[in-house]
Design a protein around this motif. Sequence first.
Motif, PDB file in Angstrom:
ATOM      1  N   LYS A 181       0.836  -1.212   0.000  1.00 36.62           N
ATOM      2  CA  LYS A 181       0.000   0.000   0.000  1.00 36.62           C
ATOM      3  C   LYS A 181       0.865   1.254   0.000  1.00 36.62           C
ATOM      4  O   LYS A 181       0.601   2.211  -0.745  1.00 36.62           O
ATOM      5  CB  LYS A 181      -0.926   0.005   1.219  1.00 36.62           C
ATOM      6  N   LYS A 182       1.899   1.259   0.829  1.00 32.46           N
ATOM      7  CA  LYS A 182       2.784   2.425   0.908  1.00 32.46           C
ATOM      8  C   LYS A 182       3.507   2.646  -0.414  1.00 32.46           C
ATOM      9  O   LYS A 182       3.671   3.792  -0.858  1.00 32.46           O
ATOM     10  CB  LYS A 182       3.789   2.239   2.044  1.00 32.46           C
ATOM     11  N   GLU A 183       3.943   1.555  -1.038  1.00 28.99           N
ATOM     12  CA  GLU A 183       4.638   1.677  -2.322  1.00 28.99           C
ATOM     13  C   GLU A 183       3.720   2.251  -3.390  1.00 28.99           C
ATOM     14  O   GLU A 183       4.125   3.104  -4.183  1.00 28.99           O
ATOM     15  CB  GLU A 183       5.179   0.313  -2.768  1.00 28.99           C
ATOM     16  N   ILE A 184       2.480   1.787  -3.433  1.00 24.84           N
ATOM     17  CA  ILE A 184       1.526   2.272  -4.441  1.00 24.84           C
ATOM     18  C   ILE A 184       1.282   3.766  -4.262  1.00 24.84           C
ATOM     19  O   ILE A 184       1.279   4.543  -5.225  1.00 24.84           O
ATOM     20  CB  ILE A 184       0.213   1.480  -4.362  1.00 24.84           C
ATOM     21  N   GLU A 185       1.093   4.192  -3.001  1.00 26.79           N
ATOM     22  CA  GLU A 185       0.871   5.614  -2.734  1.00 26.79           C
ATOM     23  C   GLU A 185       2.112   6.437  -3.078  1.00 26.79           C
ATOM     24  O   GLU A 185       2.018   7.533  -3.650  1.00 26.79           O
ATOM     25  CB  GLU A 185       0.489   5.812  -1.265  1.00 26.79           C
ATOM     26  N   TYR A 186       3.264   5.890  -2.765  1.00 27.64           N
ATOM     27  CA  TYR A 186       4.540   6.565  -3.032  1.00 27.64           C
ATOM     28  C   TYR A 186       4.738   6.786  -4.525  1.00 27.64           C
ATOM     29  O   TYR A 186       5.031   7.899  -4.984  1.00 27.64           O
ATOM     30  CB  TYR A 186       5.656   5.717  -2.438  1.00 27.64           C
ATOM     31  N   VAL A 187       4.543   5.736  -5.305  1.00 24.07           N
ATOM     32  CA  VAL A 187       4.722   5.853  -6.755  1.00 24.07           C
ATOM     33  C   VAL A 187       3.637   6.742  -7.354  1.00 24.07           C
ATOM     34  O   VAL A 187       3.891   7.529  -8.275  1.00 24.07           O
ATOM     35  CB  VAL A 187       4.706   4.466  -7.426  1.00 24.07           C
ATOM     36  N   GLY A 188       2.416   6.634  -6.816  1.00 25.02           N
ATOM     37  CA  GLY A 188       1.301   7.409  -7.343  1.00 25.02           C
ATOM     38  C   GLY A 188       1.492   8.907  -7.257  1.00 25.02           C
ATOM     39  O   GLY A 188       0.822   9.671  -7.963  1.00 25.02           O
ATOM     40  N   LYS A 194       1.291  -7.335 -12.076  1.00 28.68           N
ATOM     41  CA  LYS A 194       2.607  -6.755 -12.349  1.00 28.68           C
ATOM     42  C   LYS A 194       2.563  -5.700 -13.450  1.00 28.68           C
ATOM     43  O   LYS A 194       3.352  -4.758 -13.450  1.00 28.68           O
ATOM     44  CB  LYS A 194       3.600  -7.862 -12.719  1.00 28.68           C
ATOM     45  N   GLN A 195       1.648  -5.870 -14.394  1.00 32.05           N
ATOM     46  CA  GLN A 195       1.510  -4.883 -15.466  1.00 32.05           C
ATOM     47  C   GLN A 195       0.765  -3.633 -15.017  1.00 32.05           C
ATOM     48  O   GLN A 195       0.850  -2.598 -15.675  1.00 32.05           O
ATOM     49  CB  GLN A 195       0.758  -5.492 -16.649  1.00 32.05           C
ATOM     50  N   SER A 196       0.041  -3.724 -13.897  1.00 32.24           N
ATOM     51  CA  SER A 196      -0.919  -2.686 -13.532  1.00 32.24           C
ATOM     52  C   SER A 196      -0.601  -1.919 -12.262  1.00 32.24           C
ATOM     53  O   SER A 196      -0.900  -0.730 -12.171  1.00 32.24           O
ATOM     54  CB  SER A 196      -2.306  -3.325 -13.330  1.00 32.24           C
ATOM     55  N   ILE A 197      -0.035  -2.623 -11.268  1.00 33.81           N
ATOM     56  CA  ILE A 197       0.090  -2.053  -9.934  1.00 33.81           C
ATOM     57  C   ILE A 197       1.501  -1.538  -9.712  1.00 33.81           C
ATOM     58  O   ILE A 197       2.482  -2.267  -9.903  1.00 33.81           O
ATOM     59  CB  ILE A 197      -0.264  -3.109  -8.851  1.00 33.81           C
ATOM     60  N   PRO A 198       1.652  -0.279  -9.292  1.00 36.03           N
ATOM     61  CA  PRO A 198       2.992   0.301  -9.119  1.00 36.03           C
ATOM     62  C   PRO A 198       3.793  -0.383  -8.019  1.00 36.03           C
ATOM     63  O   PRO A 198       3.240  -0.902  -7.048  1.00 36.03           O
ATOM     64  CB  PRO A 198       2.686   1.756  -8.714  1.00 36.03           C
ATOM     65  N   ILE A 199       5.121  -0.366  -8.196  1.00 34.40           N
ATOM     66  CA  ILE A 199       6.045  -0.782  -7.147  1.00 34.40           C
ATOM     67  C   ILE A 199       7.104   0.309  -7.002  1.00 34.40           C
ATOM     68  O   ILE A 199       7.323   1.104  -7.923  1.00 34.40           O
ATOM     69  CB  ILE A 199       6.696  -2.147  -7.435  1.00 34.40           C
ATOM     70  N   ALA A 200       7.776   0.331  -5.855  1.00 34.02           N
ATOM     71  CA  ALA A 200       8.706   1.421  -5.539  1.00 34.02           C
ATOM     72  C   ALA A 200       9.844   1.531  -6.536  1.00 34.02           C
ATOM     73  O   ALA A 200      10.414   2.611  -6.724  1.00 34.02           O
ATOM     74  CB  ALA A 200       9.255   1.228  -4.126  1.00 34.02           C
ATOM     75  N   HIS A 201      10.199   0.429  -7.195  1.00 34.42           N
ATOM     76  CA  HIS A 201      11.304   0.451  -8.151  1.00 34.42           C
ATOM     77  C   HIS A 201      11.104   1.515  -9.230  1.00 34.42           C
ATOM     78  O   HIS A 201      12.089   2.056  -9.765  1.00 34.42           O
ATOM     79  CB  HIS A 201      11.455  -0.932  -8.795  1.00 34.42           C
ATOM     80  N   GLU A 202       9.857   1.808  -9.552  1.00 31.87           N
ATOM     81  CA  GLU A 202       9.584   2.805 -10.594  1.00 31.87           C
ATOM     82  C   GLU A 202      10.197   4.160 -10.241  1.00 31.87           C
ATOM     83  O   GLU A 202      10.600   4.912 -11.129  1.00 31.87           O
ATOM     84  CB  GLU A 202       8.074   2.955 -10.809  1.00 31.87           C
ATOM     85  N   ILE A 203      10.257   4.489  -8.957  1.00 33.05           N
ATOM     86  CA  ILE A 203      10.827   5.758  -8.529  1.00 33.05           C
ATOM     87  C   ILE A 203      12.325   5.626  -8.279  1.00 33.05           C
ATOM     88  O   ILE A 203      13.113   6.505  -8.637  1.00 33.05           O
ATOM     89  CB  ILE A 203      10.137   6.240  -7.238  1.00 33.05           C
ATOM     90  N   LYS A 204      12.739   4.513  -7.705  1.00 28.26           N
ATOM     91  CA  LYS A 204      14.142   4.326  -7.347  1.00 28.26           C
ATOM     92  C   LYS A 204      15.025   4.033  -8.555  1.00 28.26           C
ATOM     93  O   LYS A 204      16.239   4.237  -8.509  1.00 28.26           O
ATOM     94  CB  LYS A 204      14.262   3.191  -6.324  1.00 28.26           C
ATOM     95  N   ASP A 205      14.446   3.567  -9.625  1.00 30.27           N
ATOM     96  CA  ASP A 205      15.195   3.169 -10.820  1.00 30.27           C
ATOM     97  C   ASP A 205      15.822   4.389 -11.490  1.00 30.27           C
ATOM     98  O   ASP A 205      15.130   5.344 -11.832  1.00 30.27           O
ATOM     99  CB  ASP A 205      14.233   2.474 -11.791  1.00 30.27           C
ATOM    100  N   GLU A 206      17.117   4.345 -11.680  1.00 30.28           N
ATOM    101  CA  GLU A 206      17.831   5.450 -12.326  1.00 30.28           C
ATOM    102  C   GLU A 206      18.263   5.092 -13.748  1.00 30.28           C
ATOM    103  O   GLU A 206      18.913   5.887 -14.420  1.00 30.28           O
ATOM    104  CB  GLU A 206      19.061   5.836 -11.499  1.00 30.28           C
ATOM    105  N   ILE A 207      17.927   3.897 -14.186  1.00 32.73           N
ATOM    106  CA  ILE A 207      18.339   3.446 -15.517  1.00 32.73           C
ATOM    107  C   ILE A 207      17.358   3.974 -16.563  1.00 32.73           C
ATOM    108  O   ILE A 207      16.162   4.064 -16.319  1.00 32.73           O
ATOM    109  CB  ILE A 207      18.397   1.910 -15.560  1.00 32.73           C
ATOM    110  N   GLY A 208      17.855   4.312 -17.730  1.00 34.09           N
ATOM    111  CA  GLY A 208      16.977   4.653 -18.846  1.00 34.09           C
ATOM    112  C   GLY A 208      16.665   6.130 -18.956  1.00 34.09           C
ATOM    113  O   GLY A 208      17.147   6.973 -18.202  1.00 34.09           O
TER     114      GLY A 208
END
Length: 414
Positions: free
Chosen positions: A86-93, A119-133
């Motif tokens: 839940k925290k990750e979803i809110e964080y990414v959102g 996995k295709q739909s629900i955010p995870i914290a990696h989306e914010i932490k990821d510095e690649i690309g």
Amino acid sequence: MNKDPKQIANKRAQELKDSIQDYLDVQENIVTGEKIKGELARRKERILELLNGDEQDWKDWKWQLQNRINDVNTLAKILNLSEEEKKEIEYVGENYRWAVSPYYASIMDPVDPECPIRKQSIPIAHEIKDEIGKSDPMAEEYTNPSGNITRRYPDRLIINVTNQCAMYCRHCQRKRNIGEVDKQTPRHLLEESIEYVKNHPEIRDVLLTGGDAFMLSDDTIDWLLTELDKIPHVEIKRMGSRTPVTLPQRITQNLCDILSRHLPVYVNTHFNHPKELTEEAKNATKKLAKAGVGIGNQSVLLNTINNDPHVMKKLCHELLTAMVRPYYIFHAKCVKGTSHFITRVEEGLEILEKMRGYTSGISIPTYIINAPDGHGKTPMLPEYLVSQGKDTIKIRTWENKIFEYPNIAPKQKE
């Protein structure tokens, strides 16, 4: 001693069956939409009860859009979410938009966080932490000559008609365009785009996408196709839409009637897993096919979702039963926040190796890498040409057998 042709044929038939035994052993364990039909019906009832809807609401694509799930508390009543999730979803959102149609939420396994739909739909914290690309690895800002066009090829172009989708894929190449508000491209930019097509007679193919082209109203779709039909050098129209996957209720009879008036029209859609081929999804694609619309599928190769030769083969088989031609497998683009989806290129090549010869040619998509900075689609193919001589070549078959093949053009009579 003469050999019995029947005996030879039967021995070969057994060899051929043995060559796909590994797939036959696992295919029944690959989850498809059809196999979980009863479970989907029960989930639908729970979601309808939660959203105070009924069967007629469920069939209404506008109700589905108005009731997209985009807050953690509602999602937690559909899926078993841990406090950390839940925290990750809110964080990414706070940075990247997410939303899921009630229909697509019904396909998610409520207890399995490894569900390919989740996995295709629900955010995870990696989306914010990821510095690649990069946010725009295709350098689309440099391929817009006019209006809201993307042009990368000599005889075809894209008109981006909206930033809206029925749901927001976590691997989306245009995450930067989503924003917090659904925006259709203003009419003056659409008109400017059409004018550009009119003034460039080399353009024979126009793709309407975004976002999702079927998020436009029926009237706007009809207007756009009518305007393109007026241009003599435009031979075909294509529309990019994931609604057959995520919002099949959008494929109404009225929409099909409109498309059938503007043939030839092709729809590029985006199924990534056999679980997405539900009865409702198949009904939608068959309605499009019945209207005369050609349908091609563009999967993205996604780590832990479909980067398995058996899963991809099953997906392609299911697509054909839904009147959809497997068209492309895209290697995932290096979009910032999506590196957890990216596979090695060898995995895509292995999938093709396990399909060519082992299943019908119509089942086999082309594996594509998009060259950096918008330099176009580049096919990745296993090597079947072993060597070249003066008058012969050596080829490798799908069974890894090597043959010499003549490479001499017959002389023409003078």
